[in-house]
Enzyme design. Structure first.
Site, mmCIF file in Angstrom:
data_model
loop_
_atom_site.group_PDB
_atom_site.id
_atom_site.type_symbol
_atom_site.label_atom_id
_atom_site.label_comp_id
_atom_site.label_asym_id
_atom_site.label_seq_id
_atom_site.Cartn_x
_atom_site.Cartn_y
_atom_site.Cartn_z
ATOM 1 C CG PHE A 122 -1.867 1.061 1.444
ATOM 2 C CD1 PHE A 122 -3.073 1.116 0.759
ATOM 3 C CD2 PHE A 122 -1.453 2.193 2.114
ATOM 4 C CE1 PHE A 122 -4.017 1.914 1.052
ATOM 5 C CE2 PHE A 122 -2.648 3.486 2.313
ATOM 6 C CZ PHE A 122 -3.756 3.216 1.552
ATOM 7 C CB ALA A 123 2.800 2.622 -2.736
ATOM 8 C CB SER A 131 -0.209 12.202 7.255
ATOM 9 O OG SER A 131 0.367 11.079 8.208
ATOM 10 C CD1 TRP A 155 8.049 6.504 5.750
ATOM 11 C CD2 TRP A 155 9.587 5.033 6.924
ATOM 12 N NE1 TRP A 155 9.167 7.276 6.486
ATOM 13 C CE2 TRP A 155 9.986 6.285 7.192
ATOM 14 C CE3 TRP A 155 10.171 3.803 7.325
ATOM 15 C CZ2 TRP A 155 11.041 6.643 7.840
ATOM 16 C CZ3 TRP A 155 11.338 3.872 8.160
ATOM 17 C CH2 TRP A 155 11.653 5.424 8.290
ATOM 18 C CB THR A 157 4.491 -2.863 5.499
ATOM 19 O OG1 THR A 157 4.465 -1.758 6.438
ATOM 20 C CG2 THR A 157 4.429 -4.339 6.094
ATOM 21 C CD GLU A 358 -1.547 1.991 8.763
ATOM 22 O OE1 GLU A 358 -2.133 3.154 7.961
ATOM 23 O OE2 GLU A 358 -1.406 0.883 8.072
ATOM 24 C CD GLU A 362 2.083 14.330 17.653
ATOM 25 O OE1 GLU A 362 2.417 14.426 18.896
ATOM 26 O OE2 GLU A 362 2.354 13.246 17.110
#
Length: 373
Positions: A122-123, A131, A155, A157, A358, A362
């Site tokens: 999931f890129a 974010s 990052w 996975t 994820e 904050e």
């Protein structure tokens, strides 16, 4: 502690715990020590339904509930927290596809993800985005036959061993669109696995897309407007991370109680000392509070809510609490708690990772605030 779950769900927990202990405990040194993803775990995860439990059988899932899924996650994470994020990504990608893909696109990809036959990535995140989708630099350009994708993701996975995945990219209109990158696509390469504090062996790495050519029908949904898909899909991911954090807390509590019973000072096991009582009581109450908040968020999703704020609230509280509970367990262990190779030292490292993935705390606070304004 007394369970409020149904007999069926408790039976599911017992079964998952037995399988996780039997099959995944031997893989702890493989992931954390060798920093290698254990492919031998995949058939076991598939048998447990880990890849597709909460999805309908009409698309290859197991007709389970969103409440059952966290229970499975918990039990895997009690043994090997790093393994949970692997199968979670398949569910996140499947969720994104079900949100915006056509029935033909879904039929072509989702069943293989939910069965575990294919591993997904999931890129979204990039070196400069965090974010914030407004900073997305990966570009999608139209060609005579489809699309050309170019950019770098960070990052990611499963990047080192995934078969296929989805990529968020800026389209010619400057909006965020979503694309399916098929298995064997030329121009897709993964960097070496990123050295990490915890969650080692997950294949988390940079992903490079060098003029990747894909057909027109690999655009998922229409162009633009995929930030909503991102938020919905990440809700699945946050629910998974919260579940794994509860599992880590449970394992940390088990380790602390066992150590306190066998460690002696002045001729007495330290579990007889009031200071240890206070630490363990805090660990119990915080773990149970986290578990109930997790189940509430999962129940909201089962009732048809998008549960974006509810899951963000759970992720905020639970992942921070997991770090605190592991820190308390380390205090029970004293200086032995910081020794490399001690289970609690690994749990602390993994818990800190889940607090940051994820979306940081904050980011979760902002999502919660949007719901209460």
């Amino acid at each position: 502690m007394h369970s409020t779950l149904s007999a069926d769900l408790e039976e599911c927990r017992v079964a998952c715990r037995g399988q996780a202990q039997r099959h995944f405990a031997p893989l702890v040194p493989v992931m954390d020590g060798e920093r290698r993803f254990p492919a031998e775990a995949r058939p076991v995860l598939a048998e447990m339904g880990a890849y597709g439990l909460p999805f309908p059988s009409s698309v290859g899932g197991h007709d389970g509930s969103w409440l059952t899924w966290p229970i499975l996650h918990e039990e895997v994470a009690r043994v090997l927290p790093a393994l949970g994020i692997h199968f979670q990504v398949n569910c996140v990608v499947a969720g994104a596809l079900l949100d915006c893909a056509t029935s033909e696109q879904i039929a072509r990809t989702v069943p293989a993800l939910l069965s575990g036959d294919k591993v997904a990535f999931f890129a979204f995140t990039e070196p400069g985005t965090g974010s914030d989708p407004s900073l997305l630099a990966t570009r999608a350009e139209r060609t005579s036959t489809g699309w050309r994708i170019s950019g770098q993701k960070r990052w990611i996975t499963n990047a080192t061993h995934a078969d296929l995945g989805i990529v968020f990219a800026r389209d010619p209109n400057g909006d965020v669109s979503l694309f399916l990158i098929p298995e064997g696509a030329e121009g897709v390469t993964a960097g070496p696995a990123t050295p990490l504090l915890g969650l080692r062996g997950t294949g988390l790495a940079d992903l490079y897309l060098d003029d990747v050519e894909i057909p027109e029908d690999h655009l998922l949904g229409s162009t633009g407007g995929r930030f909503t898909t991102l938020k919905r899909a990440m809700t699945i991911g946050k629910l998974g991370l919260s579940s794994m954090s509860v599992g880590i807390m449970s394992a940390a509590l088990d380790e602390a109680v066992a150590y306190a019973n066998q460690r002696e000072q002045r001729g007495h096991p330290i579990i007889e000392f009031q200071a240890i009582h206070h630490l363990l009581a805090e660990m119990v109450s915080r773990t149970e509070a986290s578990r109930q908040l997790l189940y509430w968020a999962a129940t909201c999703k089962d009732q048809g809510s998008e549960a974006i704020a509810e899951v963000a609230s759970a992720k905020l509280f639970i992942t921070q609490t997991a770090v605190d509970v592991c820190r308390m367990a380390m205090s029970v262990h004293g200086v032995y708690g910081i020794a490399e190779g001690m289970p609690i030292e690994r749990m602390f490292r993994d818990a800190k990772m889940y607090e940051l993935l994820e979306g940081t705390s904050e980011v979760q606070r902002e999502l919660v605030m949007r719901a209460v304004r």
